[in-house]
Write a protein that holds these residues in place. Structure first.
Motif, mmCIF file in Angstrom:
data_model
loop_
_atom_site.group_PDB
_atom_site.id
_atom_site.type_symbol
_atom_site.label_atom_id
_atom_site.label_comp_id
_atom_site.label_asym_id
_atom_site.label_seq_id
_atom_site.Cartn_x
_atom_site.Cartn_y
_atom_site.Cartn_z
ATOM 1 N N PRO A 167 28.833 42.194 57.858
ATOM 2 C CA PRO A 167 27.419 42.456 58.166
ATOM 3 C C PRO A 167 26.543 41.225 58.349
ATOM 4 C CG PRO A 167 27.892 42.951 55.870
ATOM 5 C CD PRO A 167 29.207 42.659 56.511
ATOM 6 N N GLY A 168 27.091 40.029 58.181
ATOM 7 C CA GLY A 168 26.310 38.834 58.468
ATOM 8 C C GLY A 168 25.886 38.046 57.254
ATOM 9 N N SER A 169 25.900 38.664 56.089
ATOM 10 C CA SER A 169 25.565 37.955 54.856
ATOM 11 C C SER A 169 26.249 38.656 53.686
ATOM 12 C CB SER A 169 24.049 37.916 54.626
ATOM 13 O OG SER A 169 23.538 39.233 54.464
ATOM 14 N N GLY A 170 26.340 37.963 52.570
ATOM 15 C CA GLY A 170 26.946 38.543 51.380
ATOM 16 C C GLY A 170 28.390 38.116 51.182
ATOM 17 N N ASN A 171 28.846 38.232 49.939
ATOM 18 C CA ASN A 171 30.223 37.920 49.573
ATOM 19 C C ASN A 171 30.990 39.219 49.356
ATOM 20 O OD1 ASN A 171 30.107 34.831 49.046
ATOM 21 N ND2 ASN A 171 28.348 35.647 47.933
ATOM 22 N N PHE A 172 32.126 39.359 50.026
ATOM 23 C CA PHE A 172 32.878 40.609 49.995
ATOM 24 C C PHE A 172 34.300 40.382 49.494
ATOM 25 C CE2 PHE A 172 29.378 41.539 52.694
ATOM 26 C CZ PHE A 172 29.168 42.913 52.611
ATOM 27 N N LYS A 173 34.810 41.398 48.798
ATOM 28 C CA LYS A 173 36.196 41.391 48.344
ATOM 29 C C LYS A 173 36.883 42.668 48.812
ATOM 30 C CE LYS A 173 35.537 38.459 44.279
ATOM 31 N NZ LYS A 173 35.763 38.303 42.820
ATOM 32 N N ALA A 174 38.191 42.570 49.021
ATOM 33 C CA ALA A 174 38.960 43.695 49.547
ATOM 34 C C ALA A 174 39.400 44.635 48.426
ATOM 35 C CB ALA A 174 40.183 43.188 50.305
ATOM 36 N N MET A 175 39.280 45.935 48.676
ATOM 37 C CA MET A 175 39.705 46.956 47.716
ATOM 38 C C MET A 175 41.225 47.131 47.815
ATOM 39 S SD MET A 175 38.493 50.955 47.351
ATOM 40 C CE MET A 175 39.806 51.540 48.443
ATOM 41 N N VAL A 176 41.928 46.086 47.385
ATOM 42 C CA VAL A 176 43.393 46.073 47.396
ATOM 43 C C VAL A 176 43.852 45.495 46.060
ATOM 44 C CG1 VAL A 176 45.477 45.298 48.581
ATOM 45 C CG2 VAL A 176 43.369 45.651 49.878
ATOM 46 N N VAL A 177 44.885 46.081 45.473
ATOM 47 C CA VAL A 177 45.372 45.621 44.171
ATOM 48 C C VAL A 177 46.848 45.236 44.240
ATOM 49 C CG1 VAL A 177 43.706 47.047 42.910
ATOM 50 C CG2 VAL A 177 45.983 47.960 43.416
ATOM 51 N N ASP A 178 47.233 44.398 43.280
ATOM 52 C CA ASP A 178 48.648 44.066 43.104
ATOM 53 C C ASP A 178 49.036 44.035 41.628
ATOM 54 O OD1 ASP A 178 47.414 41.751 42.244
ATOM 55 O OD2 ASP A 178 48.113 40.516 43.904
ATOM 56 N N GLY A 179 48.060 44.304 40.750
ATOM 57 C CA GLY A 179 48.330 44.283 39.322
ATOM 58 C C GLY A 179 48.389 42.893 38.732
ATOM 59 N N VAL A 180 48.228 41.872 39.565
ATOM 60 C CA VAL A 180 48.325 40.488 39.105
ATOM 61 C C VAL A 180 47.029 39.735 39.393
ATOM 62 C CG1 VAL A 180 49.595 38.322 39.305
ATOM 63 C CG2 VAL A 180 50.813 40.490 39.479
ATOM 64 N N SER A 181 46.688 39.575 40.672
ATOM 65 C CA SER A 181 45.446 38.892 41.029
ATOM 66 C C SER A 181 44.266 39.853 41.068
ATOM 67 C CB SER A 181 45.589 38.201 42.385
ATOM 68 O OG SER A 181 45.678 39.146 43.440
ATOM 69 N N ARG A 182 44.555 41.155 41.177
ATOM 70 C CA ARG A 182 43.483 42.168 41.179
ATOM 71 C C ARG A 182 44.028 43.477 40.626
ATOM 72 N NH1 ARG A 182 40.211 41.537 46.124
ATOM 73 N NH2 ARG A 182 39.398 39.908 44.744
ATOM 74 N N ARG A 183 43.246 44.066 39.722
ATOM 75 C CA ARG A 183 43.653 45.336 39.117
ATOM 76 C C ARG A 183 42.414 46.160 38.791
ATOM 77 N NH1 ARG A 183 47.570 44.196 34.591
ATOM 78 N NH2 ARG A 183 45.737 43.584 33.393
ATOM 79 N N ALA A 184 42.497 47.467 39.065
ATOM 80 C CA ALA A 184 41.379 48.374 38.798
ATOM 81 C C ALA A 184 41.507 49.056 37.449
ATOM 82 C CB ALA A 184 41.284 49.430 39.897
ATOM 83 N N SER A 185 42.734 49.426 37.078
ATOM 84 C CA SER A 185 42.931 50.147 35.823
ATOM 85 C C SER A 185 44.410 50.150 35.451
ATOM 86 C CB SER A 185 42.427 51.590 35.951
ATOM 87 O OG SER A 185 42.411 52.245 34.701
ATOM 88 N N ILE A 186 44.670 50.069 34.152
ATOM 89 C CA ILE A 186 46.036 50.239 33.647
ATOM 90 C C ILE A 186 46.294 51.708 33.351
ATOM 91 C CG2 ILE A 186 47.617 49.696 31.762
ATOM 92 C CD1 ILE A 186 46.237 47.004 31.493
ATOM 93 N N THR A 187 45.292 52.342 32.736
ATOM 94 C CA THR A 187 45.385 53.755 32.370
ATOM 95 C C THR A 187 44.617 54.598 33.382
ATOM 96 O OG1 THR A 187 45.434 53.076 30.054
ATOM 97 C CG2 THR A 187 45.034 55.406 30.501
#
Length: 298
Positions: A167-187
């Motif tokens: 969109p032209g401004s802002g910092n964005f991250k991808a909604m992708v997980v690997d359990g190592v560098s990014r994780r949403a939940s264990i349970t």
């Protein structure tokens, strides 16, 4: 010819005896030379010398910033802190990686020099730079598809920043997980054990045109449905997620290291109000096909 008197032999020291001076001198010499070979009885010099991991912080105003070292030790950081150090020590020659377990409320923080190998001194050059985060945060789906062999889940973030739909401004991250560098939940649906997760707790999310999507729950998740689909057309995006926000086999595609047609990864569809469809509606897909990303403002 003179005769020597009162002579005595010098005591012999065992260089494998940790209490002897010879042992200490040998270890010191090996450290100076960078020699990490075994010394005497199955003793590796790497086990004899360990160092702390830490660094500097700037701009932190919010509460709740939590760091995680090598996916194990966590460290809470207070607002206004200007430095940090983990209590545990890491042996010489070992790898280290510092990541965010949770971001601070109202702040978006970034890490610099957070990955490396321990040398012969304490690690003090990691930087955490913080600034105000978004209030109503944008979610968009990329125009382009991206290969699965990116190295790790968090490496997809740069594609969010460079995609034509950015969109032209802002910092964005991808909604992708690997359990190592990014994780949403264990349970299932709990949001525990998060690592660098993209959604903040109790935060409003919108489309780039300002239309409300939904407000996240206190765990930084959406556990039932969302009010409005993220996009107005069907998508095919990488996620690595199960329907309950846990990680599918490290995200699959061998933790996002391969684009082989014989390997599979989880993909979703953002044209939905249903969490199952968003997280894994496309099911298992071949890693050889480039796919879109769901990008979340921080």
């Amino acid at each position: 010819m003179g005769i020597l008197t009162n002579c005595s032999s010098s005591p012999l020291e065992n260089i494998c005896d940790p209490s002897s001076k010879s042992f200490s001198k040998t270890i010191a010499a090996k450290l100076l030379l960078g020699d990490t070979s075994f010394h005497c009885i199955s003793m590796n010099i790497s086990n004899l010398k360990s160092f702390t991991i830490g660094g500097k912080i700037s701009g932190l105003t919010g509460v709740g910033l939590k760091l995680i070292l090598n996916q194990k030790e966590t460290l809470m950081i207070s607002p206004g802190s200007t430095e940090f150090v983990f209590s545990s020590k890491i042996p010489i020659g070992s790898d280290y990686e510092v990541n965010f377990a949770t971001q601070a409320e109202g702040d978006f923080c970034e890490l610099i020099n957070s990955i490396g190998k321990v040398g012969n001194k304490n690690i003090q050059d990691i930087e955490i730079n913080c600034k105000a985060s978004c209030i109503k945060c944008i979610i968009f789906v990329t125009q382009n598809g991206y290969p699965a062999n990116i190295g790790k889940a968090s490496n997809f973030d740069s594609s969010c920043q460079s995609d034509p739909n950015y969109p032209g401004s802002g910092n964005f991250k991808a909604m992708v997980v690997d359990g190592v560098s990014r994780r949403a939940s264990i349970t299932s649906n709990l949001g525990d054990g998060q690592i660098d997760w993209v959604f903040k707790a109790n935060n409003a999310y919108i489309r780039p045109n300002g239309i409300n999507i939904e407000t996240s729950n206190p765990n930084g998740l959406f556990t039932s449905t969302i009010s409005t689909p993220i996009t107005s057309i069907t998508s095919d995006h990488w996620t690595g997620l199960e329907l309950d926000w846990t990680t599918f086999l490290d995200g699959a595609c061998l933790k996002w290291t391969t684009n082989s047609a014989s390997e599979l990864g989880i993909a979703g569809d953002a044209y939905t109000q249903d969490i199952l469809t968003l997280t894994r509606g496309k099911g298992l897909q071949h890693c050889s096909i480039n796919r879109q990303l769901v990008c979340v403002e921080q």
